[in-house]
Scaffold this active site. Sequence first.
Site, short mmCIF file in Angstrom:
data_model
loop_
_atom_site.label_atom_id
_atom_site.label_comp_id
_atom_site.label_asym_id
_atom_site.label_seq_id
_atom_site.Cartn_x
_atom_site.Cartn_y
_atom_site.Cartn_z
N ALA A 30 -4.79 7.64 -3.87
CA ALA A 30 -3.45 7.24 -4.31
C ALA A 30 -3.57 5.78 -4.75
O ALA A 30 -3.54 4.85 -3.93
CB ALA A 30 -2.45 7.40 -3.17
N THR A 76 0.85 -1.19 0.00
CA THR A 76 0.00 0.00 0.00
C THR A 76 0.89 1.23 0.00
O THR A 76 2.07 1.15 -0.34
CB THR A 76 -1.02 -0.04 1.17
OG1 THR A 76 -1.97 1.01 1.00
CG2 THR A 76 -0.34 0.08 2.52
N ASN A 77 0.35 2.39 0.34
CA ASN A 77 1.15 3.62 0.34
C ASN A 77 0.72 4.51 1.49
O ASN A 77 -0.18 4.17 2.25
CB ASN A 77 1.03 4.33 -1.02
CG ASN A 77 -0.41 4.68 -1.34
OD1 ASN A 77 -1.05 5.43 -0.63
ND2 ASN A 77 -0.92 4.10 -2.41
N ASP A 78 1.36 5.68 1.60
CA ASP A 78 1.19 6.55 2.76
C ASP A 78 -0.02 7.47 2.71
O ASP A 78 -0.15 8.34 3.57
CB ASP A 78 2.43 7.44 2.91
CG ASP A 78 3.56 6.71 3.61
OD1 ASP A 78 3.28 5.75 4.35
OD2 ASP A 78 4.72 7.09 3.39
N SER A 79 -0.89 7.32 1.73
CA SER A 79 -2.03 8.23 1.63
C SER A 79 -2.83 8.24 2.93
O SER A 79 -3.22 7.19 3.45
CB SER A 79 -2.95 7.79 0.49
OG SER A 79 -4.11 8.57 0.49
#
Length: 228
Positions: free
Chosen positions: A102, A33-36
């Site tokens: 994101a 996943t990502n930091d959104s």
Amino acid sequence: REEARAAGPLTGKKVVVTAGGTVERIDPVRYITNDSSGKMGFALAEAARELGAEVVLIAGSTQVQPPAGKGIELERVQSAQNMYDAVLRHFDSSDIVIKAAAVADYRPAVQADRKIKKSGDTLTLELVKNVDILEQLGRKKNGQLLIGFAAETNDLEHYALDKLRRKNCDLIVANDVTSEGAGFGTDTNIVHIYDANGLVQKLPLMSKQQTARRILELAAQRLPGAQG
Ligand code: CTP
Ligand code: CA
């Protein structure tokens, strides 16, 4: 108790907002996943509701609680494909679609249905490209106002306009994630808004709530039938 909602420039309009990061499964216990944080998307959903819209909020993984209550219908999704399917279900009936999410550009080529066991000294994970949701919506749109986001570290205007044209968006909201007070996780943002003709507005450092309000006001002015 039924809360009366004030009429605004988006009364009677349906606004779809995507927020947060997508989650791409590797196996039942692991994912990419990502930091959104979800903050910008959630602020947009609330601003749209304040201006009178019926909002569908399609949220991936987020660090903050989504807004709830009358005027906002929340749908939780995981992968980019899930997000695309959810957006498509609402697309024909929507007036404005805002892609603040994101979306992971790639996902694991294979999603193992059992936990992957430790074996050799190295492990190579093969990734394949995800559907570009915004680009697909840009091809399918028939009257919807499509708003994309572009988070960049350099050449902001160049990359933002390139994305706007490639994805056939009506507006693109660009931010330089390297500037102080902008980008992932912060409560503030500094955005530049472009349309196909170039720069529309540069907004100064302000809260994500204020930024969201300005974006939605601009969008409302550009809906078919809106006054000047
Ligand atoms: N986007 C999308 N589907 C994807 C990737 C991106 O809908 N698979 C949307 C994002 O929600 C955003 C816009 O496209 O509104 C731009 O995303 P961004 O990651 O900045 O652009 P990319 O085209 O993915 O290019 P790159 O990551 O290489 O900068
Ligand atoms: Ca990307």
